[in-house]
Design a protein around this motif. Structure first.
Motif, short mmCIF file in Angstrom:
data_model
loop_
_atom_site.label_atom_id
_atom_site.label_comp_id
_atom_site.label_asym_id
_atom_site.label_seq_id
_atom_site.Cartn_x
_atom_site.Cartn_y
_atom_site.Cartn_z
N VAL A 144 0.84 -1.20 0.00
CA VAL A 144 0.00 0.00 0.00
C VAL A 144 0.88 1.26 0.00
CG1 VAL A 144 -1.79 1.24 1.29
CG2 VAL A 144 -1.87 -1.24 1.15
N ALA A 145 2.15 1.09 0.35
CA ALA A 145 3.07 2.22 0.28
C ALA A 145 3.16 2.78 -1.14
CB ALA A 145 4.46 1.80 0.76
N ALA A 146 2.99 1.91 -2.14
CA ALA A 146 3.01 2.37 -3.53
C ALA A 146 1.82 3.28 -3.81
CB ALA A 146 3.00 1.17 -4.49
N ASP A 147 0.65 2.95 -3.23
CA ASP A 147 -0.54 3.79 -3.40
C ASP A 147 -0.37 5.12 -2.67
OD1 ASP A 147 -2.35 1.75 -4.76
OD2 ASP A 147 -1.84 0.69 -2.92
N ALA A 148 0.20 5.07 -1.46
CA ALA A 148 0.43 6.30 -0.70
C ALA A 148 1.40 7.21 -1.45
CB ALA A 148 0.98 5.97 0.69
N GLU A 149 2.42 6.61 -2.06
CA GLU A 149 3.40 7.40 -2.80
C GLU A 149 2.76 8.07 -4.01
OE1 GLU A 149 7.82 6.32 -3.96
OE2 GLU A 149 6.43 5.59 -5.50
N ILE A 150 1.86 7.37 -4.69
CA ILE A 150 1.16 7.97 -5.83
C ILE A 150 0.36 9.19 -5.38
CG2 ILE A 150 -0.75 7.59 -7.45
CD1 ILE A 150 1.77 6.39 -8.50
N CYS A 151 -0.28 9.10 -4.21
CA CYS A 151 -1.03 10.25 -3.68
C CYS A 151 -0.10 11.43 -3.42
CB CYS A 151 -1.74 9.86 -2.38
SG CYS A 151 -3.04 8.63 -2.56
N MET A 152 1.05 11.16 -2.83
CA MET A 152 2.01 12.22 -2.54
C MET A 152 2.55 12.83 -3.83
SD MET A 152 3.99 10.79 0.85
CE MET A 152 4.41 9.16 0.23
N LEU A 153 2.82 11.96 -4.82
CA LEU A 153 3.28 12.42 -6.14
C LEU A 153 2.27 13.39 -6.75
CD1 LEU A 153 5.16 11.92 -8.78
CD2 LEU A 153 3.37 10.30 -9.40
N ALA A 154 0.99 13.04 -6.70
CA ALA A 154 -0.04 13.88 -7.29
C ALA A 154 -0.11 15.24 -6.58
CB ALA A 154 -1.40 13.18 -7.21
N ALA A 155 -0.03 15.22 -5.24
CA ALA A 155 -0.07 16.47 -4.47
C ALA A 155 1.14 17.35 -4.80
CB ALA A 155 -0.12 16.16 -2.98
N ASP A 156 2.32 16.74 -4.87
CA ASP A 156 3.52 17.50 -5.19
C ASP A 156 3.44 18.12 -6.59
OD1 ASP A 156 4.59 16.91 -2.76
OD2 ASP A 156 6.03 15.44 -3.48
N THR A 157 2.86 17.38 -7.53
CA THR A 157 2.73 17.88 -8.90
C THR A 157 1.85 19.11 -8.94
OG1 THR A 157 3.03 15.64 -9.79
CG2 THR A 157 2.05 17.28 -11.25
N MET A 158 0.71 19.08 -8.25
CA MET A 158 -0.19 20.24 -8.22
C MET A 158 0.55 21.47 -7.71
SD MET A 158 -3.09 19.14 -9.43
CE MET A 158 -2.31 17.86 -10.41
N GLU A 159 1.31 21.31 -6.65
CA GLU A 159 1.97 22.46 -6.04
C GLU A 159 3.13 22.97 -6.90
OE1 GLU A 159 2.73 22.19 -1.86
OE2 GLU A 159 0.79 21.26 -1.45
N ARG A 160 3.86 22.06 -7.55
CA ARG A 160 4.95 22.50 -8.42
C ARG A 160 4.42 23.27 -9.63
NH1 ARG A 160 9.90 19.95 -8.86
NH2 ARG A 160 10.10 21.14 -10.79
N LEU A 161 3.18 23.01 -10.00
CA LEU A 161 2.57 23.72 -11.13
C LEU A 161 2.02 25.08 -10.71
CD1 LEU A 161 0.76 20.74 -12.87
CD2 LEU A 161 2.65 22.09 -13.84
N GLY A 162 2.13 25.40 -9.43
CA GLY A 162 1.69 26.72 -8.97
C GLY A 162 0.31 26.74 -8.35
N ILE A 163 -0.27 25.57 -8.09
CA ILE A 163 -1.58 25.51 -7.44
C ILE A 163 -1.36 25.46 -5.93
CG2 ILE A 163 -3.75 24.22 -7.25
CD1 ILE A 163 -3.10 23.07 -10.05
N LYS A 164 -1.80 26.48 -5.25
CA LYS A 164 -1.51 26.61 -3.82
C LYS A 164 -2.24 25.55 -3.00
CE LYS A 164 -2.86 30.84 -3.13
NZ LYS A 164 -3.41 31.24 -4.42
N ARG A 165 -1.65 25.22 -1.87
CA ARG A 165 -2.29 24.32 -0.92
C ARG A 165 -3.62 24.94 -0.48
NH1 ARG A 165 1.88 21.84 3.24
NH2 ARG A 165 2.96 21.77 1.23
N GLY A 166 -4.67 24.18 -0.56
CA GLY A 166 -6.00 24.70 -0.29
C GLY A 166 -6.79 24.95 -1.56
N ASP A 167 -6.08 25.06 -2.71
CA ASP A 167 -6.75 25.22 -4.00
C ASP A 167 -6.92 23.89 -4.73
OD1 ASP A 167 -7.13 27.91 -3.72
OD2 ASP A 167 -5.40 28.51 -4.93
#
Length: 498
Positions: A144-167
């Motif tokens: 399940v660590a692979a699934d958790a990592e995918i979630c973290m990857l997706a969150a990091d991608t949103m923020e690197r693209l300039g989408i603020k936390r909370g948006d």
């Protein structure tokens, strides 16, 4: 050359459900893809490109649109009468690739891929027959660590693209929990597959229709604002109450508390317990890495449309509010999703190969980013244009353009046959920051003139008449030929923030 008669000419028209991409959007898209690629590679994913065309039986039929089961993909027969199809996503080709190359791949195998996919579906607003996806997948890990990592990857991608936390929020559910709900209301087993799909489709509409809309679709059906009627799942009141109780569970401040709330409303089924335990484990891994419920949260309404998901499912949703050109609010909703698909490779090998992944809907996300950054320049500048004052001096003008290119400046010599006025109009349409002019007088003096088109456009907003324009000669100056490169760089630096 014989001219075609008017009735023989094809009509210049774009097929429905497809779109062209102009220079500004193409550049913005390239920048966005570069950022996503950097995030994916920082997690250790490696690139893979698979064919756009696969054998139809290799793709399988996993699309959610049962109303068009044979028209979901674009297909044709080759010379051997084998059926081929354009890929409808990037995951099914990955499963074929893994099965074909299984023995030589590292396990787990981590890959990312981007490219167009095609779906032969009815087009509509925001729904295209060709669109681009950007995927990251881990194949060969049951953890399940692979699934958790995918979630973290997706969150990091949103923020690197300039989408603020909370948006944005990365919503997580588990198909096993949904299977537990189906079992609890008596819809387990293959004989109830169609009914289960109708129930899942109803749950998937919770965000758009609300609880009462979902309740109607779980029962006899629902009539929308246009008067169209959608037939419901036909559940009785007790069954509907169980489903509504499940989807109405609100996310708590922590993952653990949300899982506890779900346990309180779900009947005790083995598959449901397993799904909740996996959500608990994902929660512990995500929170332990600093990803709280403000970024990743459990949402019982997340279903995901494709039928091959077998465990945790994810959906990236944008939550910020923007106003469209018509003054109405624009809601982007989901811009990506994915989940665990442990049985997809087994279609080829007969052997279970666990896998999990996430896919970004590139076009929708790009559109959202452009709304989010409205008012910021997106297009960049076009090339510097060297004007052609006398065609006998073409080698000289080409050398000027080449000097600029060798200095790292995008430049072109005008290749048409028009005069000065038309060339200036061309440079303007190309988005040129400036033009280089060298007529006979300048050649005799060993000089060039540089006309700053951006500064000129600004000045034109304040200058009142042609006399003032001629006297001021705004944003136009002469330099020696030796200073060409440094002078053009000065113009570009002056407007680097425009």
């Amino acid at each position: 050359m014989q001219k075609l008669k008017k009735d023989q000419r094809p009509e210049a028209r774009l097929p429905k459900g497809f779109q062209d991409t102009g220079p500004a959007d193409a550049r913005a898209l390239a920048r966005m893809l570069t950022t996503i690629r950097e995030v994916y590679e920082s997690y250790g994913f490696e690139p893979l490109e698979t064919s756009a065309i696969e054998y139809t039986d290799a793709l399988g039929k996993f699309l959610p649109d049962l109303d068009r089961p044979n028209a979901g993909v674009f297909s044709f027969q080759d010379e051997d009468e084998q059926w081929l199809s354009l890929r409808y996503d990037l995951t099914a080709p990955l499963a074929r690739y893994v099965a074909e190359n299984y023995d030589r791949l590292p396990k787990p195998y981590r890959r990312y891929a981007t490219g167009p996919v095609w779906r032969n579906e009815k087009p509509g607003p925001g729904r295209f027959r060709q669109f681009t996806q950007f995927d990251a997948d881990t194949v060969g890990s049951e953890s399940v660590a692979a699934d958790a990592e995918i979630c973290m990857l997706a969150a990091d991608t949103m923020e690197r693209l300039g989408i603020k936390r909370g948006d944005y929020v990365l919503k997580v559910n588990n198909r096993k929990v949904l299977d537990g709900v189906m079992e609890a209301i008596g819809l387990a087993g293959e004989e109830h597959a169609a009914s289960r799909l109708t129930v899942l489709r109803a749950i998937d509409k919770l965000d758009r229709l609300g609880v009462e809309g979902v309740r109607a679709l779980l029962g006899k059906g629902r009539k929308d604002e246009s008067g169209d009627f959608t037939k419901g799942a036909g559940l009785d009141e007790a069954q509907i109450a169980k489903v509504i109780g499940y989807v109405s569970v609100e996310a708590a401040a922590s993952w653990r508390e949300t899982v506890a709330r779900l346990r309180a409303v779900l009947d005790d089924t083995a598959v449901g317990r397993e799904g909740l335990d996996e959500l608990d484990e994902i929660a512990a891994l995500a929170e332990g890495s600093g990803y709280g419920a403000d970024r990743i949260r459990i949402d019982p309404s997340v279903v995901r449309g494709l039928e091959y998901y077998t465990g945790p499912v994810f959906e990236a949703e944008l939550t910020f509010k923007v106003t469209g050109d018509d003054g109405q609010p624009v809601r982007f909703g989901s811009v990506g999703g994915g989940g665990r698909y442990d049985d997809l490779v087994a279609r080829f090998t007969g052997q279970r190969v666990p896998a999990t992944g996430f896919s970004i809907g590139v076009s929708r996300l790009l559109s959202a980013l452009q709304y989010l950054k409205k008012g910021e320049s997106n297009a960049g500048h076009g090339p510097v244009v060297v004007l052609v004052m006398d065609r006998k001096d073409l080698p000289r003008y080409q050398r000027l353009a080449q000097r600029l290119r060798q200095a790292g400046i995008s430049a072109e010599m005008y290749l048409g046959t028009s005069g000065m006025k038309a060339q200036m109009k061309y440079a303007d349409r190309r988005g040129a920051p400036c033009v280089v002019i060298q007529g006979g007088d300048e050649i005799a003096k060993g000089e060039v003139q540089i006309k700053d088109l951006i500064e000129g456009a600004k000045a034109s907003e304040t200058i009142k008449d042609a006399k003032e324009w001629r006297e001021g000669r705004p944003a136009q100056f002469s330099v020696s030929e030796d200073q060409l490169v440094s002078a053009v760089k000065g113009v570009l630096e002056r407007h680097s923030g425009d």
